[in-house]
Design a protein around this motif. Structure first.
Motif, mmCIF file in Angstrom:
data_model
loop_
_atom_site.group_PDB
_atom_site.id
_atom_site.type_symbol
_atom_site.label_atom_id
_atom_site.label_comp_id
_atom_site.label_asym_id
_atom_site.label_seq_id
_atom_site.Cartn_x
_atom_site.Cartn_y
_atom_site.Cartn_z
ATOM 1 N N ARG A 279 -20.623 -6.266 5.254
ATOM 2 C CA ARG A 279 -20.176 -6.809 3.981
ATOM 3 C C ARG A 279 -19.121 -5.850 3.450
ATOM 4 N N VAL A 280 -17.939 -6.393 3.197
ATOM 5 C CA VAL A 280 -16.825 -5.610 2.679
ATOM 6 C C VAL A 280 -16.666 -5.980 1.211
ATOM 7 N N GLY A 281 -16.666 -4.976 0.347
ATOM 8 C CA GLY A 281 -16.515 -5.217 -1.082
ATOM 9 C C GLY A 281 -15.280 -4.535 -1.631
ATOM 10 N N THR A 282 -14.685 -5.134 -2.657
ATOM 11 C CA THR A 282 -13.522 -4.526 -3.303
ATOM 12 C C THR A 282 -13.560 -4.759 -4.801
ATOM 13 N N TRP A 283 -12.906 -3.847 -5.502
ATOM 14 C CA TRP A 283 -12.743 -3.917 -6.949
ATOM 15 C C TRP A 283 -11.355 -3.367 -7.291
ATOM 16 N N ILE A 284 -10.764 -3.887 -8.339
ATOM 17 C CA ILE A 284 -9.582 -3.262 -8.930
ATOM 18 C C ILE A 284 -10.109 -2.324 -10.007
ATOM 19 N N VAL A 285 -9.837 -1.035 -9.845
ATOM 20 C CA VAL A 285 -10.398 -0.042 -10.769
ATOM 21 C C VAL A 285 -9.353 0.584 -11.692
ATOM 22 N N GLU A 286 -8.082 0.370 -11.400
ATOM 23 C CA GLU A 286 -7.006 0.877 -12.267
ATOM 24 C C GLU A 286 -5.830 -0.076 -12.216
ATOM 25 N N ASN A 287 -5.156 -0.226 -13.358
ATOM 26 C CA ASN A 287 -3.897 -0.951 -13.441
ATOM 27 C C ASN A 287 -3.093 -0.253 -14.524
ATOM 28 N N GLN B 102 -0.398 -1.096 -15.770
ATOM 29 C CA GLN B 102 0.362 -2.075 -16.547
ATOM 30 C C GLN B 102 1.876 -1.913 -16.373
ATOM 31 N N ARG B 103 2.272 -1.228 -15.280
ATOM 32 C CA ARG B 103 3.692 -1.060 -14.992
ATOM 33 C C ARG B 103 3.976 -1.421 -13.537
ATOM 34 N N ILE B 104 3.577 -0.509 -12.607
ATOM 35 C CA ILE B 104 3.903 -0.783 -11.207
ATOM 36 C C ILE B 104 2.748 -0.564 -10.228
ATOM 37 N N THR B 105 1.632 0.042 -10.645
ATOM 38 C CA THR B 105 0.580 0.346 -9.670
ATOM 39 C C THR B 105 -0.789 -0.181 -10.091
ATOM 40 N N ALA C 90 0.841 -1.200 0.000
ATOM 41 C CA ALA C 90 0.000 0.000 0.000
ATOM 42 C C ALA C 90 0.873 1.245 0.000
ATOM 43 N N ARG C 91 0.573 2.167 -0.909
ATOM 44 C CA ARG C 91 1.313 3.432 -0.977
ATOM 45 C C ARG C 91 0.471 4.590 -0.462
ATOM 46 N N HIS C 92 -0.824 4.579 -0.792
ATOM 47 C CA HIS C 92 -1.688 5.690 -0.406
ATOM 48 C C HIS C 92 -3.114 5.166 -0.250
ATOM 49 N N THR C 93 -3.737 5.528 0.867
ATOM 50 C CA THR C 93 -5.111 5.110 1.128
ATOM 51 C C THR C 93 -5.953 6.327 1.478
ATOM 52 N N GLU C 94 -7.131 6.394 0.883
ATOM 53 C CA GLU C 94 -8.123 7.424 1.202
ATOM 54 C C GLU C 94 -9.358 6.718 1.731
ATOM 55 N N LYS D 113 -3.937 2.916 -3.426
ATOM 56 C CA LYS D 113 -3.006 2.713 -4.536
ATOM 57 C C LYS D 113 -1.940 1.744 -4.031
ATOM 58 N N TRP D 114 -1.783 0.647 -4.746
ATOM 59 C CA TRP D 114 -0.814 -0.395 -4.416
ATOM 60 C C TRP D 114 0.336 -0.332 -5.412
ATOM 61 N N VAL D 115 1.569 -0.544 -4.921
ATOM 62 C CA VAL D 115 2.767 -0.481 -5.750
ATOM 63 C C VAL D 115 3.474 -1.830 -5.717
ATOM 64 N N CYS D 116 3.914 -2.279 -6.871
ATOM 65 C CA CYS D 116 4.673 -3.522 -6.985
ATOM 66 C C CYS D 116 6.119 -3.262 -6.551
ATOM 67 N N VAL D 117 6.604 -4.072 -5.622
ATOM 68 C CA VAL D 117 7.985 -3.963 -5.160
ATOM 69 C C VAL D 117 8.636 -5.340 -5.164
ATOM 70 N N ALA D 118 9.974 -5.331 -5.199
ATOM 71 C CA ALA D 118 10.734 -6.572 -5.058
ATOM 72 C C ALA D 118 10.753 -6.961 -3.588
ATOM 73 N N LEU D 119 10.481 -8.233 -3.304
ATOM 74 C CA LEU D 119 10.505 -8.695 -1.915
ATOM 75 C C LEU D 119 11.885 -8.551 -1.287
ATOM 76 N N ASP D 120 12.936 -8.803 -2.055
ATOM 77 C CA ASP D 120 14.277 -8.809 -1.472
ATOM 78 C C ASP D 120 14.833 -7.414 -1.202
ATOM 79 N N SER D 121 14.310 -6.391 -1.869
ATOM 80 C CA SER D 121 14.855 -5.040 -1.668
ATOM 81 C C SER D 121 13.818 -4.032 -1.178
#
Length: 144
Positions: A81-89, A91-94, A63-67, A116-124
């Motif tokens: 009831r908790v609902g979720t959707w992926i509304v943006e991708n 196609q690079r890192i978020t 997680a990078r930023h939450t509103e 907003k979620w960011v893709c990171v390397a687990l090792d670094s």
């Protein structure tokens, strides 16, 4: 019947536990964040991207930023009831996820949020491009 903001929701049922209640007698704001994290992880696993896959790919989403808009309180013993959707991708890192939390007994929306979620390397821990498995797994599930 629950009126979700968007179609094709991924849902999780939560019963408010006594330890979720704050000094004001309702669910503590941090508990809602836990519900959001729990459904995001559950949805990720349903998409085929569990912890084993994260380790194999040396990638994860953080997680990078939450509103959050807190709209009404919830109380001990209530079913949510908790609902979720992926509304943006990008196609690079978020990716961006939306959330909605609804009280089951009356259908009232208690919370709307997005992360907003960011893709990171687990090792670094450094941002890295999403591998092909993330690009196909984290497809947009609903359009705003």
């Amino acid at each position: 019947m629950i009126e979700w903001d968007l179609p094709d929701v991924h849902e999780l049922e939560v019963v408010v536990a006594p330890e979720s209640i704050d000094v004001l007698g309702h669910v503590n704001n941090t508990e809602y964040l836990r519900y959001m994290e729990r459904i995001a992880w559950q949805h990720t696993q349903v998409l085929g991207l569990g912890w084993d896959e994260y380790q194999r790919l040396n990638r994860c989403m953080v997680a990078r930023h939450t509103e959050v808009d807190y709209l009404a309180p919830a109380y001990e013993g209530e079913t949510l009831r908790v609902g979720t959707w992926i509304v943006e991708n990008d196609q690079r890192i978020t990716i961006t996820r939306r959330y909605q939390i609804v009280r089951e007994r009356d259908g009232l929306t208690l919370l709307r949020g997005r992360t907003k979620w960011v893709c990171v390397a687990l090792d670094s821990g450094k941002p890295r491009r999403m591998p092909p498995e993330f690009l196909s797994g984290y497809q947009v599930t609903a359009h705003e």
